[in-house]
Design an enzyme around this catalytic site. Structure first.
Site, PDB file in Angstrom:
ATOM      1  N   ARG A   1     107.770 -18.790  25.138  1.00 11.85           N
ATOM      2  CA  ARG A   1     108.080 -17.802  26.173  1.00 11.85           C
ATOM      3  C   ARG A   1     107.463 -18.161  27.525  1.00 11.85           C
ATOM      4  O   ARG A   1     107.935 -17.687  28.558  1.00 11.85           O
ATOM      5  CB  ARG A   1     107.591 -16.411  25.742  1.00 11.85           C
ATOM      6  CG  ARG A   1     108.239 -15.916  24.451  1.00 11.85           C
ATOM      7  CD  ARG A   1     107.892 -14.457  24.187  1.00 11.85           C
ATOM      8  NE  ARG A   1     108.372 -14.015  22.886  1.00 11.85           N
ATOM      9  CZ  ARG A   1     109.624 -13.641  22.623  1.00 11.85           C
ATOM     10  NH1 ARG A   1     110.524 -13.685  23.587  1.00 11.85           N
ATOM     11  NH2 ARG A   1     109.967 -13.230  21.411  1.00 11.85           N
TER      12      ARG A   1
ATOM     13  N   CYS B   1      94.250  -9.619  23.665  1.00 11.33           N
ATOM     14  CA  CYS B   1      93.536  -9.381  22.409  1.00 11.33           C
ATOM     15  C   CYS B   1      92.217  -8.664  22.658  1.00 11.33           C
ATOM     16  O   CYS B   1      91.587  -8.191  21.718  1.00 11.33           O
ATOM     17  CB  CYS B   1      93.287 -10.690  21.664  1.00 11.33           C
ATOM     18  SG  CYS B   1      92.137 -11.805  22.482  1.00 11.33           S
TER      19      CYS B   1
ATOM     20  N   PHE C   1     101.500 -16.278  23.958  1.00 13.04           N
ATOM     21  CA  PHE C   1     102.166 -16.128  25.251  1.00 13.04           C
ATOM     22  C   PHE C   1     101.283 -15.472  26.299  1.00 13.04           C
ATOM     23  O   PHE C   1     101.541 -15.606  27.493  1.00 13.04           O
ATOM     24  CB  PHE C   1     103.447 -15.294  25.089  1.00 13.04           C
ATOM     25  CG  PHE C   1     103.200 -13.820  24.871  1.00 13.04           C
ATOM     26  CD1 PHE C   1     103.001 -12.963  25.948  1.00 13.04           C
ATOM     27  CD2 PHE C   1     103.163 -13.285  23.596  1.00 13.04           C
ATOM     28  CE1 PHE C   1     102.754 -11.605  25.745  1.00 13.04           C
ATOM     29  CE2 PHE C   1     102.929 -11.935  23.386  1.00 13.04           C
ATOM     30  CZ  PHE C   1     102.720 -11.092  24.467  1.00 13.04           C
TER      31      PHE C   1
ATOM     32  N   SER D   1      98.391 -13.739  16.423  1.00 13.66           N
ATOM     33  CA  SER D   1      98.310 -12.559  15.571  1.00 13.66           C
ATOM     34  C   SER D   1      97.560 -12.873  14.282  1.00 13.66           C
ATOM     35  O   SER D   1      97.463 -14.036  13.860  1.00 13.66           O
ATOM     36  CB  SER D   1      99.713 -12.058  15.231  1.00 13.66           C
ATOM     37  OG  SER D   1     100.373 -12.965  14.361  1.00 13.66           O
TER      38      SER D   1
ATOM     39  N   GLU E   1      98.529  -3.264  15.598  1.00 12.27           N
ATOM     40  CA  GLU E   1      98.186  -3.848  16.899  1.00 12.27           C
ATOM     41  C   GLU E   1      99.437  -3.761  17.768  1.00 12.27           C
ATOM     42  O   GLU E   1     100.350  -4.581  17.637  1.00 12.27           O
ATOM     43  CB  GLU E   1      97.720  -5.295  16.760  1.00 12.27           C
ATOM     44  CG  GLU E   1      97.261  -5.885  18.085  1.00 12.27           C
ATOM     45  CD  GLU E   1      96.931  -7.366  18.020  1.00 12.27           C
ATOM     46  OE1 GLU E   1      96.208  -7.852  18.914  1.00 12.27           O
ATOM     47  OE2 GLU E   1      97.395  -8.042  17.089  1.00 12.27           O
TER      48      GLU E   1
ATOM     49  N   LYS F   1     100.629 -27.059  21.912  1.00  8.44           N
ATOM     50  CA  LYS F   1     101.912 -26.436  21.581  1.00  8.44           C
ATOM     51  C   LYS F   1     101.924 -25.054  22.208  1.00  8.44           C
ATOM     52  O   LYS F   1     101.393 -24.109  21.651  1.00  8.44           O
ATOM     53  CB  LYS F   1     102.077 -26.355  20.059  1.00  8.44           C
ATOM     54  CG  LYS F   1     103.547 -26.392  19.574  1.00  8.44           C
ATOM     55  CD  LYS F   1     104.404 -25.243  20.069  1.00  8.44           C
ATOM     56  CE  LYS F   1     104.081 -23.936  19.369  1.00  8.44           C
ATOM     57  NZ  LYS F   1     105.012 -22.825  19.819  1.00  8.44           N
TER      58      LYS F   1
END
Length: 497
Positions: free
Chosen positions: A177, A281, A149, A226, A382, A173
Site C-alpha cells: 500500500r 501500534c 503500511f 498484526s 485491535e 519488503k
C-alpha cells in the site's frame, strides 16, 4: 500513473514477475500507481546478491561503515519534505505527522552511527595461567525486513541502519500500500556510498513473504505488523532456522485518575487516539476512566474530538487524514456499530464523515464510545482506526487488573499527580512500554522498542541495544600462546583453572 519497481543490486528494476497491484491515494480513492510484484526468480536472485554482498560488507571496517551511515543520515535529513510527500500521498497521514515519523527514524540512524562503541567486546587477561579470554560480535548475514503500511519510513529506519551498521545485508519488503518511500530510501543509501546489494527493496505478496521465511540463505527476519501474522512469521521463520523478531498488535490503555490534570490528560489522550487516524501500534485506543474522573474526562475528550480537522493530509491545517483502505473503513464501521448495538454509548460518531471534494476517499471521523464492556468487539479487537473506547473502573487496582487481563502488552500510560500511584502502576502492569503523563511511550533510540505477551514474538526488541544484539552473534575466544619448548600442561581431565 507511476510504475513502482524493485531496487536490486543498486539499480531500479522491473524484475521478472508479471503480477501487479494498484496503489491508492486514500484521501481521494484514486489509483495513483502500479506496483510490480516479484516472483520466485526475483526473490532467489535478490537473496543471492544479498548473500554475496554480506560476505564483503561484514569485513568492511567500522570506520567505513559509519562513514556511509553518517552520509545517509544527512541525505535523509535533506529529503524530509520529499519523503513526507510520498508518505502522505500513499498513507494519507498529514504532512506534519509524516515528518514526525521521519524524525524518529533519523534518531535510529544517529544511534547506528555509534556502532564502533556498541560492538566493543570484552577481554579478560590471564583468566588462567597464560590464557586470555575475549569476545566480539559478528553479523548474522542476510536480514529480511517485512514492514506494515503505517510507518513507511520510520519502521525501515528502525531496522535497516542497525542491520547494516552491524555488517549485514538487508532486504526490505514494504507494504504494497505504501511502496514509494522505500524506493527513495534505497536511492539515498546508494548515494551515501553503500555497496550494491547491501540494501535492496523487493515488493511482493504472500509468495514473497513465504519465500523470505523459508529461504535457506536468509539468516534473520525483522517484522512489524498484526499479531496473527507476527505469530505466523515467528513460527515459520524459527522452524526454518532463522532468528526472528516479530512485533505484533496492541490494545493500549491509558488510565486516568481523578487527581490528574484532566485538561492535560484529555489533550494527550485525544492526540494519541486520533493522530494518524489511530493507525499506530502505539495509539491509545482505551481510556480507563477511574471513579469521579469519568464524566468530566469524557466531556473534555468529546470537545477535542469534535474540534479535529479531518482533511487531505496535504492541507496545512489538517489534523487527521483518512484510513488506509475501503476494507479498513468497513471494519472500523462494523466494529463501532456492533458496540452501539451491544449497549455502548456513542459520544462522537465518525462513521458517516464526508470530506467535501474528497467524497471517494476512505474517511472515518474521530469516534468516542463510552460505557464499553470488555466482552464487546470494540474492546477485544485491535480496531486500528480513530476510535477511542472508554471503560469505567472504580479504582487503580481494578484498572491494573483490566490491563493485565488483556492479551496484548505493547504500551500503556497513566495520568496522575500521585507519584505513589505512578510507581505502583509502572511496577504492576504486564506491559513492555509505559508512559507516566506521556501518552505515546515510544522509547528513544538508545533504548529498545517492544512489548510483552501477544505484542512480541521472539526475545529481542527492535533498535537500541537489543537491536545490536539481534543483528549480531557473539563469539568467545580462549587464547594461549605457549613459549617454545614449554610444557603444554595438557590433561585428559575436563579443563579447569
Amino acid at each position: 500513473m507511476t510504475v513502482i519497481n524493485h531496487f536490486i543490486s543498486g539499480v531500479e528494476t522491473a524484475g521478472n514477475g508479471t503480477d501487479t497491484k494498484p496503489v491508492y491515494n486514500p484521501a481521494t480513492g484514486a489509483v495513483t500507481g502500479e506496483l510490480r510484484l516479484a516472483n520466485r526468480d526475483d526473490l532467489d536472485s535478490t537473496v543471492a546478491i544479498a548473500k554475496k554482498a554480506s560476505e564483503t560488507w561484514g569485513d568492511v571496517s567500522l570506520a567505513k561503515r559509519t562513514a556511509v551511515l553518517f552520509k545517509f543520515r544527512e541525505l535523509v535529513a535533506s529529503h524530509v519534505d520529499e519523503l513526507a510527500a510520498l508518505i502522505t500521498a500513499e498513507h494519507g497521514k498529514v504532512l506534519s505527522d509524516a515528518k514526525g515519523e521521519i524524525g524518529r527514524g533519523l534518531e535510529v540512524i544517529e544511534f547506528a552511527c555509534g556502532i564502533p562503541t556498541l560492538l566493543k567486546g570484552e577481554y579478560s587477561d590471564q583468566a588462567s595461567t597464560g590464557i586470555d579470554v575475549f569476545s566480539f560480535r559478528e553479523p548474522v548475514g542476510v536480514v529480511a525486513g517485512i514492514i506494515p503500511f503505517n510507518f513507511p519510513v520510520m519502521v525501515p529506519l528502525w531496522m535497516a541502519p542497525m542491520a547494516i551498521a552491524t555488517g549485514n545485508a538487508f532486504i526490505l519488503k514494504p507494504s504494497h500500500r505504501v511502496p514509494s518511500a522505500a524506493m527513495l530510501l534505497a536511492k539515498l543509501f546508494k548515494e551515501a556510498g553503500l555497496p550494491d546489494g547491501v540494501f535492496q527493496v523487493l515488493h511482493g505478496d504472500r509468495e514473497v513473504v513465504s519465500g523470505l521465511l523459508t529461504h535457506p540463505d536468509i539468516d534473520a527476519i525483522s517484522f512489524v505488523g498484526s499479531t496473527p501474522v507476527a505469530k505466523h512469521i515467528n513460527e515459520v521463520g524459527t522452524a526454518h532456522g532463522k532468528r526472528v523478531q516479530a512485533l505484533g498488535g496492541a490494545k493500549n490503555h491509558a488510565i486516568i485518575l481523578p487527581d490528574a490534570d484532566l485538561d492535560n490528560a484529555a489533550d494527550h489522550v485525544a492526540a494519541a487516539a486520533f493522530g494518524s487516524a489511530g493507525q499506530r501500534c502505539m495509539a491509545i485506543s482505551v481510556a480507563v476512566a477511574v471513579g469521579d474522573a469519568a464524566d468530566l474526562l469524557v466531556k473534555k475528550v468529546e470537545e477535542r474530538a469534535l474540534a479535529i480537522k479531518v482533511k487531505n493530509g496535504t492541507e496545512a491545517d489538517a489534523d487527521m487524514g483518512p484510513v488506509i483502505s475501503p476494507e479498513s473503513k468497513a471494519f472500523i464501521t462494523k466494529t463501532v456499530t456492533e458496540a452501539e448495538q451491544a449497549g455502548a454509548a456513542m459520544v462522537v460518531d465518525g462513521r458517516d464523515l464526508v470530506v467535501p471534494g474528497h467524497e471517494e476517499g476512505f474517511w472515518v471521523g474521530p469516534t468516542v464510545i463510552d460505557h464499553v464492556q470488555t466482552e464487546m468487539c470494540a474492546y477485544t479487537e485491535e480496531i486500528f482506526g480513530p476510535v477511542l473506547v472508554v471503560v469505567r473502573v472504580e479504582d487503580l487496582d481494578e484498572g491494573i487488573k483490566l490491563i493485565n487481563a488483556n492479551p496484548y502488552g505493547n504500551g500503556t500510560a497513566i495520568f496522575t499527580s500521585s507519584g505513589a500511584a505512578a510507581r505502583k502502576f509502572q511496577r504492576s502492569v504486564d506491559v513492555g512500554m509505559i508512559g507516566i503523563n506521556v501518552p505515546l511511550p515510544v522509547p528513544v533510540a538508545y533504548y529498545s522498542f517492544g512489548g510483552w505477551k501477544a505484542s512480541l514474538f521472539g526475545d529481542k526488541h527492535i533498535y537500541g541495544p537489543e537491536g545490536v544484539s539481534f543483528y549480531t552473534r557473539g563469539k568467545v575466544i580462549t587464547s594461549r600462546w605457549p613459549e617454545a619448548n614449554h610444557a603444554s600442561g595438557a590433561s585428559y581431565n575436563f579443563p579447569s583453572n
